[in-house]
Design an enzyme around this catalytic site. Structure first.
Site, PDB file in Angstrom:
ATOM      1  N   LYS B  49       0.969  -1.190   0.051  1.00 17.46           N
ATOM      2  CA  LYS B  49      -0.138  -0.087   0.185  1.00 17.46           C
ATOM      3  C   LYS B  49       0.939   1.383   0.049  1.00 17.46           C
ATOM      4  O   LYS B  49       0.596   2.100  -0.865  1.00 17.46           O
ATOM      5  CB  LYS B  49      -1.002   0.064   1.187  1.00 17.46           C
ATOM      6  N   THR B  50       1.532   1.287   0.897  1.00 16.44           N
ATOM      7  CA  THR B  50       2.737   2.404   1.252  1.00 16.44           C
ATOM      8  C   THR B  50       3.561   2.463  -0.281  1.00 16.44           C
ATOM      9  O   THR B  50       3.700   3.774  -0.534  1.00 16.44           O
ATOM     10  CB  THR B  50       3.314   2.359   2.559  1.00 16.44           C
ATOM     11  N   THR B  51       4.276   1.445  -0.546  1.00 15.27           N
ATOM     12  CA  THR B  51       5.022   1.420  -1.663  1.00 15.27           C
ATOM     13  C   THR B  51       4.352   1.940  -2.893  1.00 15.27           C
ATOM     14  O   THR B  51       4.809   2.545  -3.791  1.00 15.27           O
ATOM     15  CB  THR B  51       5.904   0.117  -1.812  1.00 15.27           C
ATOM     16  N   PHE B  99       4.846   4.228  15.687  1.00 11.81           N
ATOM     17  CA  PHE B  99       3.548   3.565  15.526  1.00 11.81           C
ATOM     18  C   PHE B  99       3.065   3.944  17.057  1.00 11.81           C
ATOM     19  O   PHE B  99       3.398   4.260  18.048  1.00 11.81           O
ATOM     20  CB  PHE B  99       3.971   2.225  15.593  1.00 11.81           C
ATOM     21  N   GLU B 136      -0.956   6.288   5.525  1.00  8.01           N
ATOM     22  CA  GLU B 136      -1.291   5.589   6.801  1.00  8.01           C
ATOM     23  C   GLU B 136      -2.162   6.804   7.347  1.00  8.01           C
ATOM     24  O   GLU B 136      -2.751   6.640   8.590  1.00  8.01           O
ATOM     25  CB  GLU B 136      -0.186   5.440   7.675  1.00  8.01           C
TER      26      GLU B 136
END
Lengths: 204, 204
Positions: B49-51, B99, B136
């Protein structure tokens, strides 16, 4: 109960919940100690497979890793990712023909696929390369332009610490079985279906 | 039938099939003529997702587009993507805490999320920015660190040609409804479950 007390309770419950999450995550992390080259497959029909591959290359290069890209099935438009990533030392090999339904010439496509694959094999036997992106490779196997066993052999025999990313729809089962990580990108919806054209710098 | 004849027939059938594919693709492309800023959501539990978000930023920058990134929930490790993309002019805003299960402080996390979101709002009202990655972001909404309506309002009122990418698991339904393109990345398998640790330059 005062509002302050309620807020404090909420914060405490949050802390307790997060503590449990942290413990579970820490336990999993403690168990995962192997370091190895990961074979990642990004497949499925949704948007985000190729960009995930290139995002991973961008990340790797940012950490000083040596990266290379082979693009199978590449249209004739300029490649934005290439323009950025070649500047920071990423090696590119691009298959000579465009989308295969544009060329409609099986023999020419097969030769072009083979030539790109030979570049891939060289990368897959070079232990100075930390990560290799084989973009849209899946189609070369499903169209029988490349021999499955030849592809599997090169993947299996690559340097043990080398990461490889394969992208494309309908990845062959044998490659999925060999892979360490497989993500299937499912299209929940796509702007294209709603009449939005593919836009430069976003879709390609 | 000679082998040459068989090969020629095979090539002809291939050409006919590809011609049909090309016609179907061309018809779809002819129908899709709208140009607009696309809201893309990359959600689901799989890797990529982030990549995918960063790959899209790399692509955009390579085509001369102006891009910005806001990273919500960011660990304290160095970010490889940032190291590369800041060099080519991408603006970064990174949320101050890591996090959330590492911090376990609801009030501190909420303030950090709000501060990062204010940077996002500035970008979402700036029509010189072609593409914004809100990495995110989904967790900020599901943890109630950010107000959903405030997020939706900024997304709806952004410049009409601005692309936005939101990544993260469990995206709120209201954001999915607003989105033009939604991809769900499903984990078919993950090396981590097999004892392979998260590796610098590949997983982070």
């Amino acid at each position: 109960m005062s509002s302050d007390k309620q807020l404090a309770d909420k914060a405490e419950r949050h802390k307790a919940r997060q503590q449990k999450v942290k413990e579970a995550v820490d336990a999993k992390i403690a168990k995962a100690q192997t370091e190895k080259g990961v074979l990642l497959v990004m497949t499925g029909n949704g948007k985000g497979k190729t960009t995930a591959g290139f995002g991973n290359i961008t990340r790797a290069v940012g950490h000083g890793k040596k990266a290379a890209v082979v693009q199978f099935i590449k249209g004739n438009w300029p490649c934005g990712e290439r323009a950025v990533l070649e500047q920071v030392g990423v090696e590119f090999h691009v298959m000579a023909t465009g989308f295969t339904w544009e060329t409609q010439d099986r023999e020419k496509d097969t030769l072009a696929a083979l030539s790109a694959w030979e570049a891939a094999e060289t990368l897959l036997s070079d232990d100075t390369i930390d990560i290799v992106l084989l973009d849209e490779l899946t189609y070369m196997v499903s169209y029988h332009y490349l021999d499955l066993d030849r592809v599997l052999t090169a993947l299996k025999n690559r340097p043990p610490m080398q990461h490889v990313i394969i992208t494309g729809r309908a990845c062959h089962r044998a490659i999925l079985e060999l892979a360490d990580t497989v993500s299937e990108v499912q299209p929940i919806k796509h702007a294209f279906e709603d009449g939005v054209k593919a836009q430069l710098g976003f879709d390609y």
